[in-house]
Design a protein around this motif. Sequence first.
Motif, PDB file in Angstrom:
ATOM      1  N   GLU A   1     -44.767  90.879 -26.117  1.00 17.48           N
ATOM      2  CA  GLU A   1     -44.058  89.694 -26.591  1.00 17.48           C
ATOM      3  C   GLU A   1     -42.741  89.470 -25.861  1.00 17.48           C
ATOM      4  O   GLU A   1     -42.382  88.339 -25.549  1.00 17.48           O
ATOM      5  CB  GLU A   1     -43.776  89.813 -28.097  1.00 17.48           C
ATOM      6  N   GLU A   2     -42.013  90.555 -25.603  1.00 19.85           N
ATOM      7  CA  GLU A   2     -40.684  90.405 -25.007  1.00 19.85           C
ATOM      8  C   GLU A   2     -40.690  89.853 -23.590  1.00 19.85           C
ATOM      9  O   GLU A   2     -39.668  89.416 -23.079  1.00 19.85           O
ATOM     10  CB  GLU A   2     -39.873  91.709 -25.074  1.00 19.85           C
TER      11      GLU A   2
ATOM     12  N   ASP B   1     -41.275  84.390 -21.948  1.00 22.83           N
ATOM     13  CA  ASP B   1     -40.083  83.546 -21.962  1.00 22.83           C
ATOM     14  C   ASP B   1     -40.500  82.167 -21.458  1.00 22.83           C
ATOM     15  O   ASP B   1     -40.789  82.006 -20.275  1.00 22.83           O
ATOM     16  CB  ASP B   1     -39.006  84.165 -21.059  1.00 22.83           C
ATOM     17  N   PRO B   2     -40.524  81.174 -22.351  1.00 18.86           N
ATOM     18  CA  PRO B   2     -40.965  79.831 -21.936  1.00 18.86           C
ATOM     19  C   PRO B   2     -40.140  79.259 -20.778  1.00 18.86           C
ATOM     20  O   PRO B   2     -40.608  78.395 -20.046  1.00 18.86           O
ATOM     21  CB  PRO B   2     -40.785  78.973 -23.184  1.00 18.86           C
ATOM     22  N   ASP B   3     -38.927  79.783 -20.590  1.00 13.66           N
ATOM     23  CA  ASP B   3     -38.083  79.292 -19.503  1.00 13.66           C
ATOM     24  C   ASP B   3     -38.331  80.034 -18.190  1.00 13.66           C
ATOM     25  O   ASP B   3     -37.728  79.698 -17.169  1.00 13.66           O
ATOM     26  CB  ASP B   3     -36.598  79.417 -19.886  1.00 13.66           C
ATOM     27  N   ASP B   4     -39.161  81.058 -18.222  1.00 13.77           N
ATOM     28  CA  ASP B   4     -39.429  81.832 -17.009  1.00 13.77           C
ATOM     29  C   ASP B   4     -40.916  82.171 -16.899  1.00 13.77           C
ATOM     30  O   ASP B   4     -41.310  83.330 -16.810  1.00 13.77           O
ATOM     31  CB  ASP B   4     -38.581  83.109 -16.982  1.00 13.77           C
TER      32      ASP B   4
END
Length: 107
Positions: free
Chosen positions: A60-61, A64-67
């Motif tokens: 999960e970690e 990142d929707p931005d990456d």
Amino acid sequence: MRGGMNNMQGMMKQMQKMQKKMEEEQEKLKEERVEGTAGGGMVTVTVSGHKEIVDVEISEEVVDPDDIEMLQDLIVAATNEAMTKADALMSDRLGKHTQGLNIPGMM
């Protein structure tokens, strides 16, 4: 001439045995699994001995929707590692049956 014919028949029998053993090994390879990881284990790709992707695990970690690009890179890296391991497994399993032979198209 007769000795040559017996030798040829013996070679043919050996080749048939080798072919049968290789077919058996190839069947077993379907069930074998190897894993490739990337990002310190954040992405794990599991591949069969026939080089089919059977599972992808993503922590999960690392999502990142931005990456998205980093995640894609990790998946590619883990997949390539798993495929390399699958190649090595196949070479190891089938190579022991063709050791010393130079058969075109094999390995």
